[in-house]
Design a protein around this motif. Structure first.
Motif, PDB file in Angstrom:
ATOM      1  N   GLY A 281     -35.627  29.754  37.241  1.00 55.65           N
ATOM      2  CA  GLY A 281     -36.899  29.118  37.546  1.00 55.65           C
ATOM      3  C   GLY A 281     -37.049  27.837  36.755  1.00 55.65           C
ATOM      4  O   GLY A 281     -36.626  27.756  35.600  1.00 55.65           O
TER       5      GLY A 281
ATOM      6  N   ASP B 147     -42.449  26.719  39.001  1.00 58.61           N
ATOM      7  CA  ASP B 147     -42.080  27.914  39.765  1.00 58.61           C
ATOM      8  C   ASP B 147     -42.879  29.129  39.298  1.00 58.61           C
ATOM      9  O   ASP B 147     -43.308  29.206  38.136  1.00 58.61           O
ATOM     10  CB  ASP B 147     -40.590  28.229  39.590  1.00 58.61           C
TER      11      ASP B 147
ATOM     12  N   VAL C 122     -41.899  32.952  39.014  1.00 56.90           N
ATOM     13  CA  VAL C 122     -40.760  33.879  39.070  1.00 56.90           C
ATOM     14  C   VAL C 122     -41.296  35.293  38.913  1.00 56.90           C
ATOM     15  O   VAL C 122     -42.073  35.568  37.985  1.00 56.90           O
ATOM     16  CB  VAL C 122     -39.740  33.562  37.967  1.00 56.90           C
TER      17      VAL C 122
ATOM     18  N   VAL D 116     -38.767  33.850  43.856  1.00 53.96           N
ATOM     19  CA  VAL D 116     -39.159  32.567  43.275  1.00 53.96           C
ATOM     20  C   VAL D 116     -40.103  31.899  44.262  1.00 53.96           C
ATOM     21  O   VAL D 116     -39.727  31.650  45.413  1.00 53.96           O
ATOM     22  CB  VAL D 116     -37.936  31.675  42.992  1.00 53.96           C
TER      23      VAL D 116
END
Length: 251
Positions: free
Chosen positions: A104, A108, A110, A121
C-alpha cells in the motif's frame, strides 16, 4: 624461370601473411579495448546503482530465503510501486535494514481479509501469487488508511513476518515513511543455486494510480551482460597473439 616464379609466389605468401597478421593484431587490440570499456563500465555502473544486502529472516520466503544476499537498486521511496520488494530502515522497526514488500502507498486503504481470504487495496481484492502457500493473506484481520508519503509493508511469509500488521498497535497505522526506503530488490546473488532476477508480480496491476506496479525493471540485466561480454572480448583478444603464433609455427 621456375625458380623465379617460386620466389615471387613465396614473397606474395609472406606479404599476405604479414598483412593478415597486422589485421589480426588490430582486431584483437580493438576487441580488448572494447572489452575493457564494457567490463569496467558495467562493473562501475552496477557498483554505483546497486547495493548488496543480506536478508536476515525468513519473513520473505519463498521469494527470498533467510541468509540470501540480494542486489538492490538505489531508489527513492517516492519511486516505488505496490508489489515492489524494498530495503528500508525505520527506528520503530529496529536498527538494521529490513526487507519487505510494498502492498500500500500513501492514500490507499489496505485491509484483510475478504471472504476468499484475499488482501484488499482500496476495496479491490489482490491475488498475491508470491505468498508462501498461496494464502490466506493473513491470519489476523486488519485495516489501515495509509497516510500520504508513507508505505504499508508486509512479508511474503505472513505466518511469521513481523511487519506493518504488528506495528498497527504501535502507530495505529503500521506504515513507515517512504523516505526510509534505501533500495528496491532486483535480484538474488547468493546462493548460486537461487541466483537470478527477483520474480515480478502483476498482482497490483489492476489498481488505479501511478504506483499500480510493478516498477520498471532497472538496468541490472544489461549491466551483467556488459560485464560478461567485456570479459569474453578481453580474453578472446588477449588469446589471439599466442594462438596466431602457434598457428605460424605449425605452418
Amino acid at each position: 624461370m621456375s625458380g623465379s616464379t617460386s620466389t615471387v609466389g613465396g614473397a606474395i605468401r609472406r606479404d599476405g601473411a604479414m598483412a593478415g597478421s597486422r589485421l589480426g593484431r588490430t582486431l584483437s587490440g580493438l576487441a580488448v579495448a572494447l572489452g575493457c570499456v564494457l567490463f569496467l563500465g558495467g562493473f562501475v555502473w552496477a557498483a554505483v546503482a546497486y547495493r548488496p544486502y543480506t536478508v536476515p529472516t525468513d519473513s520473505m520466503k519463498p521469494t527470498v530465503n533467510p541468509g540470501a544476499k540480494v542486489l538492490a537498486q538505489r531508489v527513492s521511496g517516492a519511486d516505488v510501486h505496490r508489489g515492489d520488494v524494498v530495503v528500508f530502515e525505520d527506528q520503530l522497526w529496529g536498527d538494521v535494514p529490513m526487507v519487505k514488500r510494498v502492498v500500500g502507498v500513501g492514500g490507499d486503504v489496505v485491509a484483510c481479509c475478504d471472504k476468499q481470504g484475499h488482501l484488499t487495496v482500496n476495496g479491490k481484492a489482490v491475488d498475491e501469487d508470491y505468498l508462501r502457500g498461496h494464502g490466506p493473506a493473513s491470519q489476523e484481520n486488519f485495516r489501515s488508511a495509509v497516510p500520504r508519503g508513507e508505505l504499508f509493508l508486509l512479508g511474503d511469509n505472513r505466518d511469521v513476518s513481523l511487519d506493518s500488521r504488528v506495528h498497527l498497535e504501535d502507530t495505529e497505522k503500521g506504515s513507515v515513511p517512504a523516505s526510509g526506503v534505501r533500495a528496491r530488490v532486483a535480484a538474488t546473488a547468493w546462493p548460486l543455486g537461487r541466483a537470478g532476477m527477483l520474480p515480478r508480480t502483476a498482482a497490483f496491476a489492476g489498481l488505479a494510480g501511478a504506483a499500480a506496479g510493478p516498477s520498471p525493471q532497472g538496468p541490472l540485466k544489461w549491466l551483467v551482460f556488459s560485464v560478461i561480454a567485456g570479459a569474453v572480448l578481453i580474453l578472446g583478444g588477449a588469446a589471439y597473439g599466442p594462438l596466431a603464433g602457434a598457428a605460424r609455427r605449425r605452418r
